[in-house]
Design an enzyme around this catalytic site. Sequence first.
Site, PDB file in Angstrom:
ATOM      1  N   GLY A 255      50.185  -9.293  22.975  1.00 51.78           N
ATOM      2  CA  GLY A 255      50.739  -9.187  21.629  1.00 51.78           C
ATOM      3  C   GLY A 255      52.244  -9.053  21.725  1.00 51.78           C
TER       4      GLY A 255
ATOM      5  N   CYS B  25      48.286  -7.986  29.506  1.00 47.89           N
ATOM      6  CA  CYS B  25      49.674  -7.904  29.047  1.00 47.89           C
ATOM      7  C   CYS B  25      49.843  -6.715  28.098  1.00 47.89           C
ATOM      8  CB  CYS B  25      50.089  -9.244  28.433  1.00 47.89           C
ATOM      9  SG  CYS B  25      51.874  -9.393  28.235  1.00 47.89           S
ATOM     10  N   TYR B  26      50.098  -6.935  26.798  1.00 43.66           N
ATOM     11  CA  TYR B  26      50.238  -5.802  25.870  1.00 43.66           C
ATOM     12  C   TYR B  26      48.993  -4.912  25.937  1.00 43.66           C
ATOM     13  CZ  TYR B  26      50.817  -3.279  21.430  1.00 43.66           C
ATOM     14  OH  TYR B  26      50.930  -2.301  20.455  1.00 43.66           O
TER      15      TYR B  26
ATOM     16  N   HIS C  73      48.714 -13.402  32.634  1.00 47.23           N
ATOM     17  CA  HIS C  73      47.705 -14.007  31.751  1.00 47.23           C
ATOM     18  C   HIS C  73      46.674 -14.817  32.550  1.00 47.23           C
ATOM     19  CE1 HIS C  73      49.511 -12.945  27.883  1.00 47.23           C
ATOM     20  NE2 HIS C  73      50.637 -12.977  28.563  1.00 47.23           N
TER      21      HIS C  73
ATOM     22  N   GLU D 242      44.114 -16.181  31.382  1.00 45.92           N
ATOM     23  CA  GLU D 242      43.459 -17.171  30.524  1.00 45.92           C
ATOM     24  C   GLU D 242      44.189 -18.509  30.480  1.00 45.92           C
ATOM     25  OE1 GLU D 242      45.079 -14.509  29.630  1.00 45.92           O
ATOM     26  OE2 GLU D 242      46.147 -14.714  27.731  1.00 45.92           O
TER      27      GLU D 242
ATOM     28  N   ASP E 262      32.968 -32.754  13.077  1.00 48.98           N
ATOM     29  CA  ASP E 262      32.431 -31.501  12.534  1.00 48.98           C
ATOM     30  C   ASP E 262      31.338 -31.765  11.495  1.00 48.98           C
ATOM     31  OD1 ASP E 262      34.470 -30.563  14.067  1.00 48.98           O
ATOM     32  OD2 ASP E 262      35.780 -30.039  12.396  1.00 48.98           O
TER      33      ASP E 262
ATOM     34  N   LYS F 182      36.126 -25.975  18.692  1.00 50.28           N
ATOM     35  CA  LYS F 182      36.003 -27.442  18.624  1.00 50.28           C
ATOM     36  C   LYS F 182      35.363 -28.028  19.888  1.00 50.28           C
ATOM     37  CE  LYS F 182      37.420 -31.208  16.355  1.00 50.28           C
ATOM     38  NZ  LYS F 182      37.333 -31.372  14.896  1.00 50.28           N
TER      39      LYS F 182
END
Length: 524
Positions: free
Chosen positions: A66, A93-94, A180, A182, A238, A380
């Site tokens: 964040g 992180c944060y 990070h 991710e 979709d 998605k």
Amino acid sequence: MNQHGNGDPAHYSDERILVLDFGSQYAQLIARRVREQNVYCEIIRHDLSAKQIADKKPAGIILSGGPSSVYVDGAPRCDEGLFQLGIPVLGICYGMQLACHALGGRVGHCHSREFGRATLKISDGHSLLAGLPPEMDVWMSHGDQVNEVSTDFTPLAATQSCPFAAVQHKSLPVFGLQFHPEVTHTPLGPTILHNFLYAVCKCQGRWHLADFAQATIEQLRQRIGESRVICGLSGGVDSAVTAALLYKAIGSQLSCILVDNGLLRKDEQAAVLAEFTNHFKADLHVVNAESRFLNALTGVTEPQQKRKLIGFHFIECFKEEAAKIADARYLAQGTLYPDVIESGAAPDGPAATIKLHHNVGGLPEQLGFELVEPLRDLFKDEVRKLGLELGLPEQLVWRHPFPGPGLAVRCLGEVTADRLEVLREADHIVVSEIKAAGLYRQTSQVFAVLLPVQSVGVMGDARTYENAVAIRSVNTDDFMTADWSRLPYDLLARISTRIINEVRGVNRVCYDISSKPPATIEWE
Ligand code: XMP
């Protein structure tokens, strides 16, 4: 079962990870990375109480990054009771700074802010960092860091400027990573997340789209009973996957509506119809409304005005057609998880980043139907996989997105039948050449734009004064930011030559080399 047509996610996966969002640009990415490892993951607001979190029975909790500083008044915090629940917590992180701050550490500015690649040196390669080499690349993006941990923490790894790049609490199942895991720039990030999910949280990996499909079909069947459902088809993935799930659940009780607003691409209505009739035997209503839309757009050049008119007439056409379908009780929509988080419609409230997207081509909620939204827990990429799982063809599942207002926002200036025809032909050449070059899957969205500009050219011996066409090709993960595609020059040359030779009324082709931001993907 909730009001949207899905059951509680626990029905299709009884283990889940919760991501507490502190306003990170990566919160959704964390959730996708967890799901890629077959563990269901939800994003929730950061200020739920420890009890509310415990009631959701997560196998583990991830505190996202964040933009704030934990020592600043008003910084977003979590209920510190959640560290005492006995549920594993991974702070990123944060999130790490928050955990360490709450458990006796000291957080402050780094001597030198660290953005970008760094080398992580691992001192304790167990548990969270098991199976990793002693040194590896990681991605850092922080102005603060943990400068001192309490004796309750064991440092696991450091970078040159960050002494506590990975830590573990000695008695609580609490871990922290300053980098990070991710993002793709941390190449071994998936191993760390895997360790957290499987070694620390003891997950079994029960999130599979095939199970999701089966459970959702069963839930839809139970909820809908004998009623009729209307589903709008747009030609996009979709709405097609939504229709496919419903068709499997309720078969002939499904009615689909396709509004052809005259702003579709070359042969698009026929392609959608062919795909539809090959896969469903459901009731299909096609509304041929080209003249209605073109009449409404006569003389209109202002982009927002175009969007408003198209949105209005789309809803009117849809309503008129829906009124002809007797006994319809439900309306199916292809809402996805990012729409739910971004619009703040999630039961747990908004994540920190809120995108107000101009979703022209959608329907308002107040049409008098109950909503069925079977994709509202999916990203998605999961919808595409589900589409393949349900037997939809690759060319449909991987189709580039197309905006609701269609070619109108790519036909700059007035939208007329003649100008649309020029645009349609040029666009067809662009997309066919990209496909022929094998680049359709490697690009995210590719199209032509007809500019409201005429310029001088020479063809044969004659002077021409004709239209200019721009080619737009972008690469993006989330369509919020995008970069222009580095297409090979030969391909661009071929596209240009073909458009100028084959499309009457065009004598100039340009390639759009703007990224988003500051430009947008569409030109209007
Ligand atoms: P922009 O132009 O905002 O587009 O960078 C981001 C993505 O959204 C699509 N887009 C729309 N989709 N209705 C839609 O359904 C709309 O009004 C609309 N406007 C833009 C655009 O094609 C791109 O994929």
